[in-house]
Structure formats: C-alpha cells, structure tokens
Design an enzyme around this catalytic site. Structure first.
Site, mmCIF file in Angstrom:
data_model
loop_
_atom_site.group_PDB
_atom_site.id
_atom_site.type_symbol
_atom_site.label_atom_id
_atom_site.label_comp_id
_atom_site.label_asym_id
_atom_site.label_seq_id
_atom_site.Cartn_x
_atom_site.Cartn_y
_atom_site.Cartn_z
ATOM 1 N N GLY A 204 0.992 -1.116 -0.049
ATOM 2 C CA GLY A 204 -0.032 -0.067 0.014
ATOM 3 C C GLY A 204 0.911 1.386 0.001
ATOM 4 N N LYS A 207 2.416 6.234 3.820
ATOM 5 C CA LYS A 207 1.857 6.737 4.956
ATOM 6 C C LYS A 207 1.367 5.803 5.992
ATOM 7 C CE LYS A 207 -1.794 9.899 6.201
ATOM 8 N NZ LYS A 207 -2.892 10.594 5.629
ATOM 9 N N GLY A 209 2.353 2.569 5.399
ATOM 10 C CA GLY A 209 3.667 1.744 5.794
ATOM 11 C C GLY A 209 4.297 2.247 7.023
ATOM 12 N N GLU A 226 5.625 -3.143 0.627
ATOM 13 C CA GLU A 226 5.734 -3.139 -0.699
ATOM 14 C C GLU A 226 4.907 -1.781 -1.026
ATOM 15 O OE1 GLU A 226 6.570 -4.961 -3.557
ATOM 16 O OE2 GLU A 226 7.717 -6.334 -2.074
ATOM 17 N N CYS A 261 1.288 0.058 -9.272
ATOM 18 C CA CYS A 261 2.275 0.606 -8.844
ATOM 19 C C CYS A 261 3.465 0.684 -9.663
ATOM 20 C CB CYS A 261 2.783 -0.372 -7.356
ATOM 21 S SG CYS A 261 3.018 -2.045 -7.943
#
Ligand code: NAD
Length: 495
Positions: A204, A207, A209, A226, A261
């Site tokens: 994700g 922030k 993370g 990731e 991503c």
C-alpha cells in the site's frame, strides 16, 4: 499519498483487539503443533488455491469487475493467471526450496558440516491493497504457505467484492485453521496490528507503511513494505517510436488505467523528441481506445470518488494549466477520466510531487537524455524505472547509476512476471522483496546450522593458553595444512 476517508468497518466493527488476540493465540497454538511445516500440508494448500482458481474463475473475474470494472482480459492476464502460475511454480519448486542448503565448512570449524535451514517464521499477517486485489493478496499468501507459516490475510476494503469473495471461498479450498481472512478497514487492521506477529507483509502507500512499521517495532516484528512511488520512463530519440508508444500505453492505461504501482508515472525525453513521442502516443491511444475513450470497454474505471477527486485536483492545479496535450475529459458520475498527456509540466506542480496512480501522464523535457538520470536520482527512489533506447552504453549507464526497486529496458511492467526476479522497492518505495523463491525467503528464517562430531579435537583452542598454542592457532588461521594436521592430532599435548 492521502486518499481521504476510507469506508466504515465492513463487519460493524465487531473485530476488535480482543478478537484479534484470540485469533492470533489460536493460530499460534496450531502453528506450534507443527501442522504447517510438512511438505504435504504446504503442497495441499497450494493445490487448493489452484483448484479454487480453476473452479471459481468466473466469480473472481466478476468480483474484479465489480470493484474496478477491470476488463476481463486484464483480470485474467494480470491477476488470475499470474496467481495461478505463481502457485504452480511454487508447487514445482517447493521440495527444492525446503531442502537445507549445504555450504562449505570453514577452516576455523574444521571438521564440520554447515547448512542453511529455512524455518517458517510462525504466524504472519498480510495486509494488501485494492488495485490488484486478487494478485496482491494471494501472491504473498503463496510465499507464506510455501514457507510453512500460518497466515492471516487482510484484503483491502477498497475492493470489497474481492475481499468478501476471499472470506467466502478460501475456507472451501484451504485449511481454515491455519489460513484466515479478516475483512475490514482501519479499525480491524489496527486491531490486527496491535498483536504480535512473526512477520507483517504490507502492500500500500507509504503513510500507512509507517503506521505498520511503528506497530511492528513494538514487537520487533520483521516487515516487508511493498510501497509505490513515481516510476519514470526515460525515452531516447533513437528508438522505434511506434513500438515504444504501444508498450508505454499498454503499461500505463492497459494496467488498471494507470492505477498500478509500477505504471509509468511520468516520461522524460528530449525537447526535440517530445513532439514526435506525443504524436505517437496520441495515435496509439486512439487505436487502442477509440476516438472517445469513455466508450471503451478496455479501460478500468477510477476506483472511487476519493481517488477521482484526488486525480482531478492534479489536473486543476493552476501550475499545469495549458499543459494538457491530449485527453483531460472527466465524468464524475462514471468515475471516468480520459487517458491524458501533459507536456512540459513544471517540477513544482502537484502532479510531479506525488504518485499519480491514475490515467494522467506528464512529460518532462531535458536537453540531453542523460540529464534525466540525475533528475530521477534527485527524487525519492521509485519502485520501477524504465528506459527506451537502442544505445547499449546508455542502457549500461542507466542500470549502474539510477536507483529503483526494479528496472526494465524497452518495455513496461513485464519484469513483474518473471518468477526468477525479486519484486520490491528501495528507499521510499519500500523494502524486502518477493515473487518466486524470494517469496519463500521473505517468509522464512535462514537458520545457520553447523554440525560437528567428536573426531578432531583441537586442544589448542582450550585454556590454559600458551605461546605454543597461540603459534599453532595463528598458523592454522593462516591456512597452514601442517598446522591443521597437528591440530587434528590433538597437538600440543600439553602447554
Ligand atoms: P489501500 O487503501 O487498499 O490500503 C492498503 C491497506 O492498508 C488496506 O488493507 C487498508 O485496510 C490498510 N489501511 C489503510 N489505512 C490504514 C490505517 N490507517 N491503519 C492501518 N491500515 C490501514 O491501498 P493504497 O494505500 O491506496 O494503495 C495504493 C498504494 O500502494 C500506491 O502507493 C501504490 O503504488 C502502492 N502499491 C504498491 C504495490 C507494490 O507491490 N509495491 C502494489 C500495489 C500498490
């Protein structure tokens, strides 16, 4: 990246810290029983996943359609088939991955044997994201199962149809005592994060993370993050522009409409080549999606109103006014934003500050293509970096000077599909990697095991230390075969 309000808890907030703790304790007990360790258990779970994909393909595709209006072609190619091939690859390699890896013995431990034993970490938590909700949930689950762990999967609430499909169908195919699905949003994830896991694997934004890492720090839990970032595409002028435009377009709009991503975030090319590239991209877009792309069935929609607003605010930034050279149309009701090209956007515009994660593609121009390398390195490290060129020297320089999670020359996104390459970020785009054997390793502890017998008792290592012993040890450490011979014979017999 701030994506605004998340939907409320999906199961009425019933999954609180107490329930999370109970579940974690239950799973830990089962893990301790050794159930998840055998090759047979691991293989049975992976076979169960393959069977689930074969039997429930239509339901999976329907869920992806409901969540993202993903074209069936993309759902199959990028999610269903990738997960299935990761599973079959893991099944094929599992025995080999599980085998202890023999390593040479060193002179200091002679005689001995040495090996690296891959040990399951324990009970692991996987938190996944919405944009490839099937792939991003099951890919790490495959690694966690292959490595012999008990697993809790928390799919993304932003892709609710896929999340609830997991909760409904997974228990029919895999061992629900050791692999659980917890649906929900922030409250449920927070309750999960309060528990002590043996590994947290998070996909994700950075922030969240940071929230995950802070929670993990309390228990010294290892994490893989990731994350994303602004993945650049450097385009040289010596290329086959038609082929490059097709590959860039399918890597951007053909990957969940830019909500990927590793989708191209921005292009850097030379001032003189930019008009040629823009022209080719425009033609390609018209060929792929027709004169009115809003009518195309081959484009996913923007996932929700929050993301639609976030993306349109990037277009409404006055710093990019007049920079749109293609697209720009929007329709909030249908959550549609046209594939959009912007030329020569200023570096301090919003669109160049944050990850775009949508159908907008800005183009930056430089005098010389090599100038782009410093530009990329001056920003936070991206998850992917792409270069289109026929110049092998430039390619070599790009690989050796630009830092990114992964790289691909003359195409977009395909590096993700090679089971032998690690997939992961560096710096702000995350750390740790997975896919293929790297997934197995991400969920294993590499235990060093040295084994000795009772032959070859080198007395020189024991006190009382004497000058003769010291001399022998020095000679031994310097690789003297004669010294080794004497040491093995147990010399010196006395001080
Ligand atoms: P998201 O909104 O689905 O969030 C991801 C997970 O975090 C969800 O399960 C969600 O429930 C949880 N979460 C959200 N807020 C939380 C909070 N406050 N506390 C605890 N948990 C919380 O996904 P996203 O973040 O919008 O995903 C997009 C980002 O992910 C982009 O930056 C993208 O580049 C990156 N991404 C990276 C990869 C990769 O493989 N590296 C893959 C996909 C997406």
């Amino acid at each position: 990246m701030d994506y605004g309000e998340k939907p409320a808890a999906m199961d009425g907030g019933e999954f609180d810290g107490e329930r999370a703790a109970e579940m974690e304790a239950e799973m830990r007990e089962i893990f301790r029983s050794g159930k998840t360790r055998s090759l047979e258990w691991r293989a049975a779970q992976l076979k169960g996943l393959v069977r689930m994909i074969e039997e429930k393909e239509a339901d999976i595709m329907a869920a992806l359609d409901a969540d993202l209006a993903k074209p069936p072609f993309e759902s199959y190619l990028h999610e269903v088939s990738l997960v299935k091939s990761s599973c079959t690859f893991a099944l094929k390699e599992l025995k080999h991955w599980m085998k202890p890896e023999k390593v040479p013995a060193s002179i200091t431990t002679f005689p001995s044997t040495a090996e690296i034993v891959s040990e399951p970490l324990g009970v692991v938590l996987i938190i996944s994201a919405w944009n490839y909700p099937f792939l991003l949930s099951l890919s790490p689950v495959i690694g966690a199962i292959a490595a012999g762990n008990a697993v809790v999967l928390k799919p993304s609430e932003v892709a609710p149809a896929t999340s609830s499909l997991f909760a409904r169908i997974l228990p029919d195919y895999i061992d629900n005592s050791c692999i659980r699905v917890v649906e929900g949003s922030i409250p449920e994830t927070t309750a999960l994060l309060e528990q002590k896991w043996d590994k947290i694997f998070y996909t994700g934004n950075g922030k969240v993370g940071r929230i995950v890492m802070a929670a993990a720090a309390k228990h010294l839990t290892p994490v893989t993050l990731e994350l994303g970032g602004k993945s650049p595409v450097v385009v040289d002028s010596n290329i086959n522009v038609k082929v490059a435009a097709k590959r860039i377009a399918v890597g951007k709009w053909g990957c969940n409409n830019g909500q990927a991503c590793i989708a191209p975030d921005y292009i850097i090319t030379t001032k003189s080549f930019a008009p040629i590239l823009v022209d080719s991209l425009k033609r390609t877009l018209e060929k792929f999606y027709g004169k009115d792309a809003s009518e195309s069935k081959d484009l996913s929609r923007i996932v929700n109103a929050n993301h639609f607003k976030r993306l349109t605010s990037l277009l409404d930034d006055e710093k990019v006014s007049g920079k749109i050279v293609h697209g720009g149309q929007r329709d909030e009701k249908r959550l549609y934003i046209a594939p959009t090209l912007l030329l020569d956007v200023p570096h301090d515009s919003l669109i160049m500050k944050e990850e775009i994660f949508g159908p907008l593609l800005p183009i930056i121009t430089v005098d010389k293509v090599e100038d782009s390398f410093d530009l990329i390195n001056s920003k936070t490290k991206p998850l992917a970096a792409y270069l289109f060129t026929k110049d092998k020297k430039l390619e070599e320089k790009f690989v050796n000077t630009v830092s990114a999670g992964g790289m691909l020359i003359n195409d977009i996104a395909l590096h993700l599909a090679n089971h032998y390459l690690p997939f992961g970020g560096v710096g702000e785009s995350g750390f740790g990697s997975y896919h293929g054997k790297f997934s197995f390793d991400a969920f294993s502890h590499k235990k060093a095991v040295l084994s000795r017998g009772f032959f070859g008792e080198a007395r020189a290592r024991y006190p009382p230390y004497t000058p003769r012993k010291q001399k022998l040890v020095r000679q031994l450490l310097n690789g003297s075969i004669i010294a080794m011979f004497f040491a093995l014979l147990g010399w010196p017999r006395s001080g």
